[in-house]
Scaffold this motif. Structure first.
Motif, PDB file in Angstrom:
ATOM      1  N   TYR A 116      31.992  48.106 -35.936  1.00  0.00           N
ATOM      2  CA  TYR A 116      31.647  49.271 -35.396  1.00  0.00           C
ATOM      3  C   TYR A 116      32.094  49.590 -33.948  1.00  0.00           C
ATOM      4  O   TYR A 116      32.018  48.602 -33.310  1.00  0.00           O
ATOM      5  CB  TYR A 116      30.071  49.409 -35.617  1.00  0.00           C
ATOM      6  CG  TYR A 116      29.504  50.791 -35.130  1.00  0.00           C
ATOM      7  CD1 TYR A 116      29.260  51.684 -35.999  1.00  0.00           C
ATOM      8  CD2 TYR A 116      29.081  50.650 -33.681  1.00  0.00           C
ATOM      9  CE1 TYR A 116      29.071  52.904 -35.685  1.00  0.00           C
ATOM     10  CE2 TYR A 116      28.642  52.136 -33.462  1.00  0.00           C
ATOM     11  CZ  TYR A 116      28.361  53.226 -34.174  1.00  0.00           C
ATOM     12  OH  TYR A 116      28.152  54.350 -33.865  1.00  0.00           O
ATOM     13  N   HIS A 117      32.523  50.621 -33.636  1.00  0.00           N
ATOM     14  CA  HIS A 117      32.768  51.176 -32.359  1.00  0.00           C
ATOM     15  C   HIS A 117      32.590  52.552 -32.068  1.00  0.00           C
ATOM     16  O   HIS A 117      32.315  53.192 -33.224  1.00  0.00           O
ATOM     17  CB  HIS A 117      34.492  50.875 -32.048  1.00  0.00           C
ATOM     18  CG  HIS A 117      35.326  51.533 -32.588  1.00  0.00           C
ATOM     19  ND1 HIS A 117      35.583  51.189 -33.982  1.00  0.00           N
ATOM     20  CD2 HIS A 117      36.076  52.645 -32.307  1.00  0.00           C
ATOM     21  CE1 HIS A 117      36.417  52.275 -34.613  1.00  0.00           C
ATOM     22  NE2 HIS A 117      36.827  53.005 -33.563  1.00  0.00           N
ATOM     23  N   ALA A 118      32.513  53.040 -30.816  1.00  0.00           N
ATOM     24  CA  ALA A 118      32.061  54.322 -30.397  1.00  0.00           C
ATOM     25  C   ALA A 118      33.414  55.056 -30.876  1.00  0.00           C
ATOM     26  O   ALA A 118      33.174  56.460 -31.350  1.00  0.00           O
ATOM     27  CB  ALA A 118      31.675  54.549 -29.011  1.00  0.00           C
ATOM     28  N   ARG A 119      34.607  54.581 -30.721  1.00  0.00           N
ATOM     29  CA  ARG A 119      35.644  55.655 -30.975  1.00  0.00           C
ATOM     30  C   ARG A 119      37.149  54.665 -30.628  1.00  0.00           C
ATOM     31  O   ARG A 119      36.947  53.766 -30.208  1.00  0.00           O
ATOM     32  CB  ARG A 119      35.690  56.901 -30.228  1.00  0.00           C
ATOM     33  CG  ARG A 119      35.813  56.397 -28.654  1.00  0.00           C
ATOM     34  CD  ARG A 119      36.382  57.998 -27.881  1.00  0.00           C
ATOM     35  NE  ARG A 119      36.440  58.042 -26.519  1.00  0.00           N
ATOM     36  CZ  ARG A 119      37.575  57.484 -25.966  1.00  0.00           C
ATOM     37  NH1 ARG A 119      38.666  57.070 -26.491  1.00  0.00           N
ATOM     38  NH2 ARG A 119      37.556  57.498 -24.690  1.00  0.00           N
ATOM     39  N   PRO A 120      38.018  55.078 -31.484  1.00  0.00           N
ATOM     40  CA  PRO A 120      39.393  54.409 -31.193  1.00  0.00           C
ATOM     41  C   PRO A 120      39.663  54.531 -29.836  1.00  0.00           C
ATOM     42  O   PRO A 120      39.362  55.537 -28.909  1.00  0.00           O
ATOM     43  CB  PRO A 120      40.406  55.151 -32.043  1.00  0.00           C
ATOM     44  CG  PRO A 120      39.586  55.673 -33.193  1.00  0.00           C
ATOM     45  CD  PRO A 120      38.294  56.152 -32.271  1.00  0.00           C
ATOM     46  N   SER A 121      40.382  53.347 -29.208  1.00  0.00           N
ATOM     47  CA  SER A 121      40.781  53.528 -27.787  1.00  0.00           C
ATOM     48  C   SER A 121      42.120  52.660 -27.725  1.00  0.00           C
ATOM     49  O   SER A 121      42.246  51.322 -28.044  1.00  0.00           O
ATOM     50  CB  SER A 121      39.674  52.790 -26.892  1.00  0.00           C
ATOM     51  OG  SER A 121      40.267  52.754 -25.575  1.00  0.00           O
ATOM     52  N   ALA A 122      42.942  53.137 -27.236  1.00  0.00           N
ATOM     53  CA  ALA A 122      44.344  52.291 -27.046  1.00  0.00           C
ATOM     54  C   ALA A 122      44.421  51.569 -25.889  1.00  0.00           C
ATOM     55  O   ALA A 122      45.200  50.504 -25.973  1.00  0.00           O
ATOM     56  CB  ALA A 122      45.522  53.647 -27.256  1.00  0.00           C
ATOM     57  N   PHE A 171      37.896  50.244 -30.083  1.00  0.00           N
ATOM     58  CA  PHE A 171      38.829  49.396 -30.582  1.00  0.00           C
ATOM     59  C   PHE A 171      40.305  50.012 -30.681  1.00  0.00           C
ATOM     60  O   PHE A 171      40.416  51.000 -30.892  1.00  0.00           O
ATOM     61  CB  PHE A 171      38.454  48.931 -31.997  1.00  0.00           C
ATOM     62  CG  PHE A 171      37.151  47.996 -32.158  1.00  0.00           C
ATOM     63  CD1 PHE A 171      37.096  46.987 -31.227  1.00  0.00           C
ATOM     64  CD2 PHE A 171      36.219  48.158 -33.211  1.00  0.00           C
ATOM     65  CE1 PHE A 171      35.758  45.999 -31.511  1.00  0.00           C
ATOM     66  CE2 PHE A 171      35.350  47.449 -33.194  1.00  0.00           C
ATOM     67  CZ  PHE A 171      34.924  46.329 -32.292  1.00  0.00           C
ATOM     68  N   ARG A 172      41.190  49.063 -30.340  1.00  0.00           N
ATOM     69  CA  ARG A 172      42.684  49.240 -30.340  1.00  0.00           C
ATOM     70  C   ARG A 172      42.800  49.245 -31.730  1.00  0.00           C
ATOM     71  O   ARG A 172      42.132  48.466 -32.639  1.00  0.00           O
ATOM     72  CB  ARG A 172      43.492  48.432 -29.571  1.00  0.00           C
ATOM     73  CG  ARG A 172      43.554  48.697 -28.191  1.00  0.00           C
ATOM     74  CD  ARG A 172      44.207  47.385 -27.538  1.00  0.00           C
ATOM     75  NE  ARG A 172      45.590  47.319 -28.166  1.00  0.00           N
ATOM     76  CZ  ARG A 172      46.706  48.163 -27.809  1.00  0.00           C
ATOM     77  NH1 ARG A 172      46.370  49.123 -26.871  1.00  0.00           N
ATOM     78  NH2 ARG A 172      47.731  48.035 -28.261  1.00  0.00           N
ATOM     79  N   ASP A 173      43.711  49.596 -32.422  1.00  0.00           N
ATOM     80  CA  ASP A 173      44.230  49.337 -33.942  1.00  0.00           C
ATOM     81  C   ASP A 173      43.291  49.810 -34.774  1.00  0.00           C
ATOM     82  O   ASP A 173      43.108  49.004 -35.817  1.00  0.00           O
ATOM     83  CB  ASP A 173      44.631  47.887 -34.014  1.00  0.00           C
ATOM     84  CG  ASP A 173      45.593  47.382 -33.040  1.00  0.00           C
ATOM     85  OD1 ASP A 173      46.716  48.139 -32.651  1.00  0.00           O
ATOM     86  OD2 ASP A 173      45.474  46.498 -32.600  1.00  0.00           O
ATOM     87  N   SER A 174      42.501  50.693 -34.440  1.00  0.00           N
ATOM     88  CA  SER A 174      41.178  51.110 -35.210  1.00  0.00           C
ATOM     89  C   SER A 174      41.718  51.224 -37.072  1.00  0.00           C
ATOM     90  O   SER A 174      40.991  51.139 -37.911  1.00  0.00           O
ATOM     91  CB  SER A 174      40.381  52.146 -34.905  1.00  0.00           C
ATOM     92  OG  SER A 174      41.210  53.279 -34.905  1.00  0.00           O
TER      93      SER A 174
END
Length: 180
Positions: A79-85, A65-68
């Protein structure tokens, strides 16, 4: 597919990502298959906020997710695996809604029950949900009892798993005392 997935696709109100956000039913969890690829976001804070204010129960992706930091402050579980811009369009293309997908290593079918906590998410086939919920309630009660016993100094030997003869009686008394 850069030829199919330019930024202008968001001008189309029938874009599957936008439709998913606007039509995910209140109380439902939106599950996004990003092929376990978090190099680009599955969604960002604005779309997740829209799901939240519409009354959705949560959002799950095997991507990022962006804006985590913003999403972490929302009241709706995400829930997400990791932040992603990077924006989703750089690697992902929304294709379909309400079809079987894979999320992480789990097959997810429309109507499945999604359960999560701070450590992860599981998918439960709808026809098994009540049975599994009953078992989970029982196991949680027992593990709460065990945790209390261990914190009070008792060894796990014979307690967990409950092989000592006194454990069943102690647990029954604890449940009665706790109203569980």
């Amino acid at each position: 597919r850069e030829d199919l997935n330019g930024i202008e696709v968001f001008k189309d109100r029938s874009h599957p990502q936008r439709v998913a956000v606007e039509e995910c039913p209140p109380g439902a969890v939106l599950v996004i298959d990003s092929r376990k690829d978090a190099r680009a976001a599955s969604a960002g804070g604005i779309l997740v906020a829209r799901l939240m204010v519409r009354g959705c129960a949560g959002v799950v992706t095997d991507g990022g997710f962006r804006d985590s930091p913003d999403i972490a402050r929302y009241t709706m579980p995400a829930y997400h695996a990791r932040p992603s811009a990077p924006t989703n369009l750089t690697l992902h293309q929304a294709i379909a809604l309400n079809e079987p997908i894979g999320c992480g290593d789990a097959p997810v079918f429309p109507g499945d029950v999604i359960v999560g906590d701070a450590e992860g998410v599981i998918v439960i086939p709808a026809h098994l949900a009540d049975e599994i919920a009953d078992e989970a309630v029982e196991m949680t009660a027992f593990e709460d009892f065990v945790q209390e016993q261990v914190l009070a100094g008792r060894s796990v030997l014979g307690l967990y798993p409950p092989t000592d003869a006194d454990v069943a009686d102690l647990f029954a008394a604890w449940r009665a005392e706790q109203g569980r």
